[in-house]
Design an enzyme around this catalytic site. Structure first.
Site, PDB file in Angstrom:
ATOM      1  N   TRP A 252      -2.027  32.367  54.867  1.00  0.00           N
ATOM      2  CA  TRP A 252      -2.721  32.377  53.571  1.00  0.00           C
ATOM      3  C   TRP A 252      -4.189  32.758  53.786  1.00  0.00           C
ATOM      4  CZ3 TRP A 252      -6.891  30.092  51.241  1.00  0.00           C
ATOM      5  CH2 TRP A 252      -6.934  30.086  49.851  1.00  0.00           C
TER       6      TRP A 252
ATOM      7  N   ASP B 214       4.275  25.048  55.704  1.00  0.00           N
ATOM      8  CA  ASP B 214       3.959  26.130  56.639  1.00  0.00           C
ATOM      9  C   ASP B 214       3.274  27.280  55.905  1.00  0.00           C
ATOM     10  OD1 ASP B 214       3.858  27.471  59.024  1.00  0.00           O
ATOM     11  OD2 ASP B 214       5.943  28.134  58.987  1.00  0.00           O
TER      12      ASP B 214
ATOM     13  N   ASN C 267       1.541  20.921  67.627  1.00  0.00           N
ATOM     14  CA  ASN C 267       0.252  21.342  67.058  1.00  0.00           C
ATOM     15  C   ASN C 267      -0.951  20.954  67.933  1.00  0.00           C
ATOM     16  OD1 ASN C 267       1.174  20.880  63.545  1.00  0.00           O
ATOM     17  ND2 ASN C 267       1.309  22.692  64.839  1.00  0.00           N
TER      18      ASN C 267
HETATM   19  C1  FPP Z   1       1.206  24.938  58.943  1.00  0.00           C
HETATM   20  O1  FPP Z   1       0.489  26.105  58.698  1.00  0.00           O
HETATM   21  C2  FPP Z   1       0.457  23.749  58.588  1.00  0.00           C
HETATM   22  C3  FPP Z   1      -0.015  22.824  59.464  1.00  0.00           C
HETATM   23  C4  FPP Z   1       0.171  22.951  60.907  1.00  0.00           C
HETATM   24  C5  FPP Z   1      -0.765  21.665  59.037  1.00  0.00           C
HETATM   25  C6  FPP Z   1      -0.490  21.139  57.676  1.00  0.00           C
HETATM   26  C7  FPP Z   1      -1.688  20.424  57.239  1.00  0.00           C
HETATM   27  C8  FPP Z   1      -2.179  20.376  55.979  1.00  0.00           C
HETATM   28  C9  FPP Z   1      -1.501  20.937  54.836  1.00  0.00           C
HETATM   29  C10 FPP Z   1      -3.471  19.713  55.691  1.00  0.00           C
HETATM   30  C11 FPP Z   1      -3.640  18.305  56.145  1.00  0.00           C
HETATM   31  C12 FPP Z   1      -2.563  17.414  55.687  1.00  0.00           C
HETATM   32  C13 FPP Z   1      -2.713  16.308  54.942  1.00  0.00           C
HETATM   33  C14 FPP Z   1      -1.534  15.465  54.636  1.00  0.00           C
HETATM   34  C15 FPP Z   1      -3.985  15.891  54.357  1.00  0.00           C
HETATM   35  P1  FPP Z   1       0.185  27.095  59.899  1.00  0.00           P
HETATM   36  O2  FPP Z   1      -1.243  26.858  60.302  1.00  0.00           O
HETATM   37  O3  FPP Z   1       1.168  26.928  61.003  1.00  0.00           O
HETATM   38  O4  FPP Z   1       0.339  28.473  59.187  1.00  0.00           O
HETATM   39  P2  FPP Z   1       0.773  29.871  59.855  1.00  0.00           P
HETATM   40  O5  FPP Z   1       2.189  29.688  60.346  1.00  0.00           O
HETATM   41  O6  FPP Z   1       0.683  30.820  58.698  1.00  0.00           O
HETATM   42  O7  FPP Z   1      -0.205  30.154  60.948  1.00  0.00           O
END
Ligand code: FPP
Length: 251
Positions: free
Chosen positions: A23, A18, A66
């Site tokens: 970031w 998360d 998502n």
């Molecule tokens: C959460 O951050 C992350 C995700 C919803 C997606 C995770 C995906 C990756 C790390 C990249 C693709 C994965 C692979 C395995 C290649 P957020 O967007 O919810 O962050 P925030 O809470 O700060 O908005």
């Protein structure tokens, strides 16, 4: 260097990645840049887990919820996933990593489904570590999926309702082949499971770090494993040191 706190390595580590969006926002960048950096953290973490002897690594890469994100972000995430699978296949083969996936895989774009199937097939005999990606995954949906399968078996007369126990439920989850996670790490400070491995997390240790996922690296992983190494898992029983003290009192 010998680190006694790293003697107890979790067999199955699961991570709620998360903080990609935050970031990026902190740097005035679009969210996708956070996800891109997040892929680098995925690469580093997979390598480090294999080096440290973790046998199963489950990454929460895309939740059922998502899908509700803006279309552009969803499609960018699917592209990143596709590119990751394409680029990492050789690395997985070289390092004995077997790819698995859990979730409503049939909801992913066909191109991603085909790539996943191909990489899972090519890596199916690898034995050093399982990389298990949770994709279009929801813990409640997984439990409903297991209940549907069990109800079907009952209707077909293969089992009776009294045959249904925790073990049968576990065997009908997406994770049927996998042990429960010993440790669940969540980055970016949120204190929630967010519908992740709800049934399997019953006795998992939890470790929350404020580090945002794109900044997560081997050092951060080692910190989490050291913390885990200091814990005494009790599975509802009394602790070993407490039990010894009790024995000493009564004898
Ligand atoms: C959460 O951050 C992350 C995700 C919803 C997606 C995770 C995906 C990756 C790390 C990249 C693709 C994965 C692979 C395995 C290649 P957020 O967007 O919810 O962050 P925030 O809470 O700060 O908005």
């Amino acid at each position: 260097m010998h680190d006694p706190e790293l003697e107890k390595i979790p067999h199955h580590l699961a991570i709620i990645m998360d903080g990609n969006g935050r970031w990026a926002r902190r740097r005035g960048m679009p969210r996708i840049m956070g996800h891109r950096q997040g892929v680098k953290a995925v690469r580093e973490t997979v390598t480090a887990c294999r080096e440290l002897g973790i046998k199963v690594l489950t990454l929460y890469a895309f939740s059922k919820e998502n899908w509700n994100r803006p279309k552009d972000e969803v499609s960018a995430l699917m592209d990143l996933l596709y590119d990751y699978l394409e680029r990492e296949l050789n690395e997985m083969l070289k390092n004995g990593i077997r790819l698995m996936a859990i979730g409503e895989i049939e909801c992913l774009p066909q191109k991603v489904q085909d790539k996943l199937a191909a990489v899972m097939k090519s890596t199916s005999s690898n034995q050093d570590m399982i990389l298990n990606l949770a994709l279009s995954y929801g813990g409640r949906a997984e439990i409903a999926f297991a209940v549907r399968k069990i109800a079907q078996m009952c209707m077909e007369g293969k089992i009776k309702p009294e045959d249904i126990d925790e073990d049968l439920v576990a065997k009908n989850l997406y994770t049927a082949e996998l042990p429960d996670p010993d440790l669940i790490i969540r980055t970016s400070g949120e204190m929630r499971l967010s519908n992740f491995l709800l049934f399997q997390a019953a006795y998992s240790e939890l470790y929350i770090t404020n580090t945002l996922w794109p900044d997560f690296d081997k050092q951060e992983l080692i910190k989490a494993l050291q913390d885990y190494g200091r814990r005494e898992r009790r599975f509802g029983r009394i602790g070993e040191s407490f039990a010894k003290a009790c024995t000493a009192i009564v004898s």
